[in-house]
Design a protein around this motif. Structure first.
Motif, short mmCIF file in Angstrom:
data_model
loop_
_atom_site.label_atom_id
_atom_site.label_comp_id
_atom_site.label_asym_id
_atom_site.label_seq_id
_atom_site.Cartn_x
_atom_site.Cartn_y
_atom_site.Cartn_z
N VAL A 170 -2.50 -12.43 -43.25
CA VAL A 170 -3.64 -11.58 -43.54
C VAL A 170 -3.40 -10.97 -44.92
N SER A 171 -4.42 -10.98 -45.75
CA SER A 171 -4.24 -10.38 -47.08
C SER A 171 -5.45 -9.55 -47.46
N ASP A 172 -5.36 -8.95 -48.61
CA ASP A 172 -6.44 -8.19 -49.24
C ASP A 172 -6.90 -7.02 -48.37
N ASN A 173 -8.21 -6.88 -48.21
CA ASN A 173 -8.77 -5.73 -47.51
C ASN A 173 -8.36 -5.67 -46.05
N ALA A 174 -8.33 -6.81 -45.39
CA ALA A 174 -7.95 -6.83 -43.98
C ALA A 174 -6.52 -6.34 -43.80
N ALA A 175 -5.62 -6.78 -44.69
CA ALA A 175 -4.22 -6.33 -44.62
C ALA A 175 -4.12 -4.84 -44.87
N ALA A 176 -4.88 -4.33 -45.84
CA ALA A 176 -4.86 -2.90 -46.14
C ALA A 176 -5.38 -2.09 -44.96
N ASP A 177 -6.42 -2.57 -44.31
CA ASP A 177 -6.98 -1.87 -43.14
C ASP A 177 -5.98 -1.82 -41.99
N ILE A 178 -5.31 -2.94 -41.74
CA ILE A 178 -4.32 -2.99 -40.66
C ILE A 178 -3.14 -2.08 -40.99
N ALA A 179 -2.66 -2.15 -42.23
CA ALA A 179 -1.52 -1.32 -42.65
C ALA A 179 -1.85 0.16 -42.50
N LYS A 180 -3.05 0.54 -42.82
CA LYS A 180 -3.47 1.95 -42.68
C LYS A 180 -3.56 2.34 -41.20
N ALA A 181 -4.20 1.51 -40.40
CA ALA A 181 -4.38 1.83 -38.98
C ALA A 181 -3.05 1.95 -38.24
N TYR A 182 -2.08 1.12 -38.59
CA TYR A 182 -0.78 1.12 -37.93
C TYR A 182 0.30 1.89 -38.69
N ARG A 183 -0.09 2.57 -39.76
CA ARG A 183 0.82 3.39 -40.57
C ARG A 183 2.03 2.58 -41.05
N LEU A 184 1.74 1.47 -41.69
CA LEU A 184 2.79 0.57 -42.15
C LEU A 184 3.17 0.80 -43.60
N LYS A 185 2.71 1.88 -44.18
CA LYS A 185 2.97 2.15 -45.60
C LYS A 185 4.46 2.28 -45.91
N HIS A 186 5.22 2.80 -44.97
CA HIS A 186 6.64 3.05 -45.21
C HIS A 186 7.54 2.10 -44.43
N GLY A 187 7.04 0.95 -44.06
CA GLY A 187 7.86 -0.02 -43.34
C GLY A 187 7.04 -0.74 -42.29
N PHE A 188 7.41 -1.95 -42.03
CA PHE A 188 6.70 -2.77 -41.07
C PHE A 188 7.32 -2.59 -39.69
N ASN A 189 6.50 -2.60 -38.67
CA ASN A 189 6.96 -2.39 -37.30
C ASN A 189 6.35 -3.43 -36.39
N SER A 190 6.87 -3.47 -35.19
CA SER A 190 6.26 -4.26 -34.12
C SER A 190 5.92 -3.30 -32.99
N PHE A 191 4.91 -3.68 -32.22
CA PHE A 191 4.41 -2.81 -31.16
C PHE A 191 4.19 -3.62 -29.90
#
Length: 160
Positions: free
Chosen positions: A114-135
């Motif tokens: 996933v890239s561009d706007n969709a990636a930014a939306d997902i990163a924001k919703a899951y608070r991935l700005k400071h590191g990637f996680n799994s849920f």
């Protein structure tokens, strides 16, 4: 003096509450997302009723990349434990993503870029700005574990 005490109390309360909000992601509904990848559409809402392990990763984040490899290697064990595994890559370059999948020996069918706007939306919703996680998400759509091991994911799904 009472003003200072009140200020310190408010400061401590806000700091404590902020920590709880982030940690309290477990137990809250997982943000929904839909990914449209070439001729395929994948929606987290469509997986409601199943345990889902969503791993967000990027080639530049070593920890998330290792989890992607670990979850990919254990896809059969996760499936036997009634857990659907989604590997979502948020690299800016799909070409880089494809090369990393090849180099790391990941199953290209289980990896989603996933890239561009969709990636930014997902990163924001899951608070991935400071590191990637799994849920690990339960059948009702609530996050029950952050960064679970394969054994934990299987055990939680099997226990219920």
């Amino acid at each position: 003096m009472s003003t200072i005490v009140l200020f310190v109390f408010l400061l401590v309360s806000v700091a404590a509450n902020t920590g709880r909000v982030y940690e309290a992601a477990e137990g809250y509904k997982a943000p929904l997302f839909t990914i449209e990848e070439r001729d395929t559409t994948l929606s987290l809402a469509e997986l409601k009723g199943h345990y889902v392990l969503v791993n967000f990763w990027a080639s530049s984040d070593a920890e998330s990349r290792l989890r992607a490899s670990e979850y990919d290697s254990a896809a059969g064990e996760l499936a036997e434990g009634r857990v659907t595994s989604l590997q979502v890559n948020l690299d800016r370059s799909e070409r880089l993503f494809s090369e990393i999948v090849r180099m790391d020996g990941l199953d290209a069918k289980t990896q989603i870029h996933v890239s561009d706007n969709a990636a930014a939306d997902i990163a924001k919703a899951y608070r991935l700005k400071h590191g990637f996680n799994s849920f690990l998400i339960d059948p009702e759509g609530r996050i029950v574990e952050t960064n679970p091991s394969v054994a934990t994911a299987v055990a939680v799904a099997s226990a219920r």
